[in-house]
Design a protein around this motif. Structure first.
Motif, short mmCIF file in Angstrom:
data_model
loop_
_atom_site.label_atom_id
_atom_site.label_comp_id
_atom_site.label_asym_id
_atom_site.label_seq_id
_atom_site.Cartn_x
_atom_site.Cartn_y
_atom_site.Cartn_z
N GLU A 49 0.81 -1.21 0.00
CA GLU A 49 0.00 0.00 0.00
C GLU A 49 0.85 1.27 0.00
OE1 GLU A 49 -3.43 1.87 2.87
OE2 GLU A 49 -3.55 -0.26 2.36
N ARG A 50 1.92 1.27 0.75
CA ARG A 50 2.76 2.47 0.83
C ARG A 50 3.35 2.81 -0.54
NH1 ARG A 50 7.88 3.24 5.02
NH2 ARG A 50 8.49 5.33 4.35
N SER A 51 3.82 1.79 -1.27
CA SER A 51 4.40 2.04 -2.59
C SER A 51 3.35 2.54 -3.57
CB SER A 51 5.04 0.76 -3.13
OG SER A 51 6.12 0.35 -2.31
N LEU A 52 2.15 1.99 -3.49
CA LEU A 52 1.09 2.44 -4.39
C LEU A 52 0.70 3.88 -4.10
CD1 LEU A 52 -1.24 -0.71 -4.54
CD2 LEU A 52 0.32 0.13 -6.30
N VAL A 53 0.61 4.24 -2.83
CA VAL A 53 0.29 5.63 -2.48
C VAL A 53 1.34 6.58 -3.05
CG1 VAL A 53 0.13 7.26 -0.56
CG2 VAL A 53 -1.04 5.05 -0.41
N ALA A 54 2.61 6.22 -2.91
CA ALA A 54 3.68 7.08 -3.43
C ALA A 54 3.58 7.22 -4.95
CB ALA A 54 5.04 6.51 -3.04
N LEU A 55 3.24 6.13 -5.64
CA LEU A 55 3.12 6.17 -7.09
C LEU A 55 1.94 7.04 -7.52
CD1 LEU A 55 3.91 5.27 -9.91
CD2 LEU A 55 2.69 3.11 -9.50
N VAL A 56 0.82 6.88 -6.84
CA VAL A 56 -0.36 7.69 -7.17
C VAL A 56 -0.07 9.17 -6.96
CG1 VAL A 56 -2.75 8.18 -6.53
CG2 VAL A 56 -1.98 5.81 -6.75
#
Length: 219
Positions: A49-56
């Protein structure tokens, strides 16, 4: 009174990850400057989830600064996509082949006017079930994660049926540029462009926008 014009929706490739972000952002800026896109559906690769948030957070400004909503899809993601959308600053979430119960759960959890969309639906019964769950749009067509291509005629027929009867907006997705004109003619509120159409260059977006403009001209 003239009917409102159809608007475009851009679909990203499937399984977008951090290594693709810079190139995608540049392409989005070009494409969004070439036509009136209401939204971008960003189809992410599953990750934590943390990586996806950063990408978004990296991709959202290129979309939202152009006036388009950013809607997240992430096939195979076992985490909380609503949380990713909220923390990343996206405008909503999209589910393919959803169960009605899942849509109702997401509808209750999405706050601040965030968008809930559904796609991958190939029967009229399933489409009506999704509509009753409170979605903001229903998407017909669009490449599946495995690369399979929906039947273009089936997409056109379902979009025309839905647009004629139901108030919930629909997106009719073109898998090839040659399909755009027929989808505009269905009366669908939105025509989606698969990444294979708009990623090669913004010219295809401009051509799609011109088709829409011509369809709205008084005979």
């Amino acid at each position: 009174m003239t009917e409102p014009l159809t608007r475009l929706v851009l679909l990203s490739p499937h399984r977008v990850d951090a290594g693709q972000a810079d190139a995608l952002i540049a392409s989005l800026r070009d494409a969004l400057s070439a036509g009136d896109a209401a939204a971008v559906i960003l189809r992410l690769a599953p990750s934590d989830e943390r990586s996806l948030v950063a990408l978004v957070k990296r991709i959202a400004p290129a979309t939202q600064e152009a006036g388009a909503a950013l809607v997240l899809a992430c096939a195979g993601f076992s985490g909380d996509l609503v949380s990713v959308a909220a923390r990343g600053g996206a405008d909503g979430v999209h589910l393919d082949k959803p169960a009605e119960a899942d849509l109702r759960d997401l509808r209750g959890r999405l706050r601040d006017g965030r968008i809930l969309g559904a796609g991958g639906i190939e029967t009229r019964h399933a489409a009506m079930d999704a509509g009753e769950a409170g979605i903001d749009y229903l998407m017909f067509g669009g490449l599946y994660p495995d690369g399979a291509t929906p039947d273009p005629e089936g997409v056109r027929a379902r979009a025309a049926w839905w647009a004629e009867i139901f108030e919930t907006p629909c997106i009719a997705v073109a898998g090839a540029e040659a399909e755009v004109a027929a989808l505009v003619a269905t009366g669908a509120e939105f025509v989606g462009l698969e990444s294979g159409i708009w990623l090669p260059g913004a010219e295809a977006v401009a051509r799609a926008q011109a088709l829409i403009a011509r369809s709205g001209e008084t005979p």
